[in-house]
Design a protein around this motif. Structure first.
Motif, PDB file in Angstrom:
ATOM      1  N   VAL A   1       0.865  -1.178   0.000  1.00 33.07           N
ATOM      2  CA  VAL A   1       0.000   0.000   0.000  1.00 33.07           C
ATOM      3  C   VAL A   1       0.903   1.230   0.000  1.00 33.07           C
ATOM      4  O   VAL A   1       1.834   1.320   0.803  1.00 33.07           O
TER       5      VAL A   1
ATOM      6  N   LEU B   1       0.215   5.386  -0.007  1.00 29.02           N
ATOM      7  CA  LEU B   1      -0.694   6.526  -0.052  1.00 29.02           C
ATOM      8  C   LEU B   1      -0.075   7.617  -0.922  1.00 29.02           C
ATOM      9  O   LEU B   1       1.152   7.741  -1.010  1.00 29.02           O
TER      10      LEU B   1
ATOM     11  N   GLY C   1      -5.662   3.870   5.062  1.00 31.44           N
ATOM     12  CA  GLY C   1      -5.566   5.192   4.449  1.00 31.44           C
ATOM     13  C   GLY C   1      -5.139   6.288   5.406  1.00 31.44           C
ATOM     14  O   GLY C   1      -5.322   7.471   5.120  1.00 31.44           O
TER      15      GLY C   1
ATOM     16  N   THR D   1       4.098   6.668   4.860  1.00 36.42           N
ATOM     17  CA  THR D   1       2.983   6.775   3.914  1.00 36.42           C
ATOM     18  C   THR D   1       2.766   5.512   3.089  1.00 36.42           C
ATOM     19  O   THR D   1       1.960   5.518   2.163  1.00 36.42           O
TER      20      THR D   1
ATOM     21  N   TYR E   1      -6.623  12.211  12.041  1.00 42.52           N
ATOM     22  CA  TYR E   1      -7.755  11.536  11.421  1.00 42.52           C
ATOM     23  C   TYR E   1      -8.998  12.411  11.517  1.00 42.52           C
ATOM     24  O   TYR E   1      -9.116  13.275  12.378  1.00 42.52           O
TER      25      TYR E   1
ATOM     26  N   GLN F   1     -13.212   8.745  10.854  1.00 46.19           N
ATOM     27  CA  GLN F   1     -12.229   7.667  10.976  1.00 46.19           C
ATOM     28  C   GLN F   1     -11.990   7.239  12.432  1.00 46.19           C
ATOM     29  O   GLN F   1     -11.170   6.366  12.686  1.00 46.19           O
TER      30      GLN F   1
END
Length: 190
Positions: free
Chosen positions: A14, A16, A99, A128, A170, A174
């Protein structure tokens, strides 16, 4: 029968979308890294905006994580910020998979140290992304540059120096996700 819950598997890789990069001014990794972190949520300021609030004296070479949290809580208006100690690399990956970028404090050896100085310093880093296949974290480093690949073991060793402290920003939506990832450490007393 007792039901055994298993955590939802996360992807192997992953990354971001990184924020617009900003190189730190001297001794300013905290405000610079926080500026990068805030940009991931649409903030348009820079490290100088943070600096004037939490580090107005240029001779102050340190910014604590609670000062960074203070800035978020009092000057952004739409974000929450939590920091804890005792993080781990699996938790970092769970945040990234959800995320949510993570800011950590680590140790670093700086080039160009002067006589009698070993170059050791505390330093903030914005994580990230991660890649399980290649065993590295993707990070934004206000001193060494954007989009760095840091091996899992190297990051864990340098992070351990600061008790694996981390901070997440956040949105209110979230909150449940952040609580579930932090788990029992959501309670500050824990």
């Amino acid at each position: 029968p007792t039901i055994t819950l298993t955590p939802t598997a996360i992807p192997n890789v992953v990354t971001l979308t990184p924020p617009e990069y900003e190189n730190q001014t001297p001794n300013n990794c905290g405000p610079a890294t926080l500026a990068l972190h805030l940009r991931m949520f649409g903030w348009s300021g820079n490290q100088a905006d943070i600096d004037k609030i939490i580090r107005p004296n240029e001779q102050d070479k340190n910014v604590n994580i609670d000062e960074l949290q203070y800035f978020v809580r009092t000057h952004t208006g739409w974000l929450n910020a939590e920091y804890r100690v005792n993080g781990n690399t699996e938790m970092l990956k769970r945040f990234i998979a959800a995320g949510i970028p993570v800011m950590i404090e680590e140790s670093i050896s700086l080039a160009g140290s002067y006589a009698g100085d070993d170059g050791w310093s505390g330093h903030y880093l914005l994580v990230t992304g991660y890649n399980d296949d290649l065993q590295y974290f993707h990070a934004q480093d206000s001193y060494l540059g954007p989009d760095r690949h840091i091996p899992y073991l190297d990051l864990d060793r340098s992070w351990e120096t600061f008790n694996r402290v981390y901070m997440v920003l956040y949105t209110p939506e979230q909150t449940d996700t952040v609580k579930s990832i932090i788990g029992e450490n959501w309670d500050v007393a824990t």
